[in-house]
Scaffold this motif. Structure first.
Motif, short mmCIF file in Angstrom:
data_model
loop_
_atom_site.label_atom_id
_atom_site.label_comp_id
_atom_site.label_asym_id
_atom_site.label_seq_id
_atom_site.Cartn_x
_atom_site.Cartn_y
_atom_site.Cartn_z
N GLY A 68 0.81 -1.21 0.00
CA GLY A 68 0.00 0.00 0.00
C GLY A 68 0.84 1.25 0.00
N ALA A 69 2.00 1.19 0.68
CA ALA A 69 2.85 2.37 0.77
C ALA A 69 3.72 2.59 -0.45
CB ALA A 69 3.73 2.27 2.02
N ALA A 97 3.04 5.62 -2.63
CA ALA A 97 1.90 6.35 -2.06
C ALA A 97 2.38 7.66 -1.46
CB ALA A 97 1.21 5.51 -0.98
N GLU A 145 0.30 11.31 3.01
CA GLU A 145 -1.00 11.46 3.66
C GLU A 145 -1.92 10.25 3.46
OE1 GLU A 145 -0.92 14.17 -0.03
OE2 GLU A 145 0.43 13.52 1.57
N ARG A 146 -1.52 9.32 2.60
CA ARG A 146 -2.34 8.12 2.40
C ARG A 146 -2.02 7.03 3.44
NH1 ARG A 146 -1.91 5.75 -3.40
NH2 ARG A 146 -2.53 7.88 -3.93
N ALA A 151 -4.88 5.46 5.83
CA ALA A 151 -5.79 4.51 5.19
C ALA A 151 -5.11 3.17 4.94
CB ALA A 151 -6.30 5.09 3.87
N ILE A 152 -3.82 3.21 4.60
CA ILE A 152 -3.07 1.98 4.36
C ILE A 152 -2.92 1.20 5.67
CG2 ILE A 152 -0.82 1.07 3.65
CD1 ILE A 152 -0.62 3.58 1.82
N GLU A 184 -6.15 -0.59 6.56
CA GLU A 184 -6.32 -1.82 5.78
C GLU A 184 -5.44 -2.94 6.34
OE1 GLU A 184 -7.76 -4.43 3.05
OE2 GLU A 184 -8.47 -2.39 3.44
N THR A 214 8.54 8.27 3.88
CA THR A 214 7.61 9.08 3.10
C THR A 214 7.74 10.56 3.43
OG1 THR A 214 5.85 8.66 4.73
CG2 THR A 214 5.95 7.21 2.81
N GLY A 234 2.95 15.76 3.61
CA GLY A 234 1.65 15.44 4.20
C GLY A 234 1.70 15.12 5.67
#
Length: 473
Positions: A103-104, A107, A110-111, A114-115, A118, A220, A226
């Motif tokens: 997921g990362a 990405a 700032e996402r 949510a990752i 999940e 990140t 973010g």
């Protein structure tokens, strides 16, 4: 291992190929890209039952068909010659880690919340992420609508201070969020109703997840704002921005030594930096301070830091590191005077050597008692005559070595009374059992409060704990 009969495999590959919407030439190109070496005619003959293929080529052909079937909506996959496990786990801790990694990938920062959510579903938990602000006063939630947490008065803050884990009466599991050993924040983990938050296996799985997430937060943040913007509680000026980008992590550790630092005012730094480098054999430490806040102080200390690092990277001894800083500062005639300390701790013996250029002497703490560590103090890095004689001391396992800037002792309250070395010694003695980064955080908080929150000088504290001789921990 049981293998699928060759003719059965060929029949099913041919049937799946017919549903793949690929031409024979396109299938051959995909097979060739996987490393296949047979010709287009040989593949055509095989699919029509006119010739046999080696098992490795059959499986490459099946994989080429399956790659195409994965691109379209759900036809049955072509079989391999033997049973193949799913590459991706479907549930549990490994799925949580895989979900977080995949997921990362590419990405934006700032996402990440949510990752993480999940990934938590794979463990049947709900995860809330809190990051420490740069002042290390508040834990800032990444979930919209969640409340901030005070580091000094809340359960989450206690977990952050101890770098530990705890379970509340309500069954919520709190664990520290680390990048290696640096504290970034905490995770609030709420297990499913039928799960036991005291289960050591669940705790260990959450620790794995937190370790990976901490690394992803740091990575990140290097290419996006973010998460960084969430951790900032107010504007950070350009001098502070330059200095923060020049600093190492606030915590570093090996099996033999732990280093922790704190620097204030976090959003208004002007002229103080620290540095360290850890290896198997030694810990190298430095602090540079331009004194009262003035124009050009940030440039002066960054130049001093750069010269020190360049000499250290070249393997220069302590005296040559000192001289390199002096030569760099001598080339800046209009810059404010920079004082500081460079030090080296032998991790095999506990032997400590340092050179002092007009900075407060290092402090040694043993069993909660502050010991004298006096040595000659030079007037500056660029003073005539070169470095002063080196100070030397012998640490025992568990001892603390503390370097601090002049702002730590010289910060005055409204009545004009400086914080002073005695107060520093008392706080170090009281907090000696804490983690080095927490010792440094508490001390700088006390100094900042003493000055009424409006310091005239930066305050930096670098705390090093020698744990044991290298190779014997």
């Amino acid at each position: 291992m049981r293998f699928l009969p060759e003719e059965e495999q060929r029949r099913l590959i041919a049937a799946c190929f017919a549903r793949s919407d690929l031409t024979l030439e396109q299938l051959w190109m995909r097979y060739f890209a996987l490393g296949g070496s047979l010709s287009l005619l040989e593949l055509d003959a095989y699919l029509n039952g006119l010739t046999a293929l080696p098992r490795v080529d059959r499986d490459m052909l099946a994989h080429a068909v399956n790659e195409r079937l994965d691109e379209v909506a759900g036809p049955a996959r072509a079989p391999y010659s033997h049973s193949v496990r799913d590459a991706k786990p479907l549930h549990g801790p490994l799925k949580a880690l895989v979900d977080l990694l995949e997921g990362a990938h590419r990405a934006p920062p700032e996402r990440l919340p949510a990752i993480v959510a999940e990934a938590g579903r794979a463990l049947d938990v709900t995860i809330g992420v809190y990051l420490a602000d740069y002042d290390q006063r508040t834990l800032v939630p990444l979930r919209p609508g969640a409340a901030e947490l005070d580091i000094d008065t809340t359960v989450g803050g206690d977990v952050f201070r101890r770098a530990g884990t705890t379970v509340t009466r309500e069954g919520t599991l709190w664990t520290v969020l680390l990048d290696g050993v640096e504290r970034l924040g905490v995770l609030e983990i709420v297990p499913a109703e039928d799960a036991d938050p005291d289960d050591p296996v669940l705790r260990e799985q959450c620790r794995w997840l937190a370790a990976l997430l901490g690394h992803l937060v740091t990575v990140t943040t290097q290419y996006g704002d973010g998460l960084d913007s969430r951790r900032r509680r107010r504007h950070r000026g350009s001098p502070a921005e330059l200095l923060w980008q020049s600093l190492p992590p606030l915590t570093g550790a090996t099996e033999s030594v732990v280093v922790g630092a704190s620097i204030q005012p976090a959003y208004d730094l002007c002229g103080t930096v620290f540095d360290y480098a850890l290896s198997e054999r030694r810990a190298q430490l430095a602090l540079f301070d331009a004194g009262p806040r003035s124009g050009g102080a940030n440039i002066a200390v960054v130049n001093a830091l750069s010269a020190y690092r360049a000499a250290r990277h070249d393997g220069a001894p302590l005296e040559d590191q000192f001289a390199a800083v002096g030569a760099e500062l001598a080339a800046l005639p209009d810059a404010p005077a920079v004082t500081g300390v460079v030090a080296e701790l032998d991790l095999a013996t506990g032997g400590l050597r340092w050179l002092n250029a007009g900075s407060p002497a290092p402090l040694l703490v043993r069993g909660g008692e502050v010991l004298p560590a006096d040595a000659a103090i030079g007037t500056g890095f660029a003073a005539p005559g070169g470095p002063p004689p080196a100070g030397e001391a012998r640490l025992e396992p568990g001892d603390l070595l503390v370097l601090h800037s002049r702002g730590a002792t010289e910060t005055r309250d409204r009545a004009g009374e400086p914080f002073g070395r005695d107060r520093i010694a008392r706080h170090l003695g009281d907090d000696a059992g804490q983690l080095p980064p927490e010792i440094a955080r508490r001390l700088t908080r006390e100094i900042l409060a003493h000055g009424g929150g409006e310091p005239r000088q930066d305050t930096a504290v670098l705390v090093t704990r020698w744990l044991s001789p290298s190779g014997q921990s």
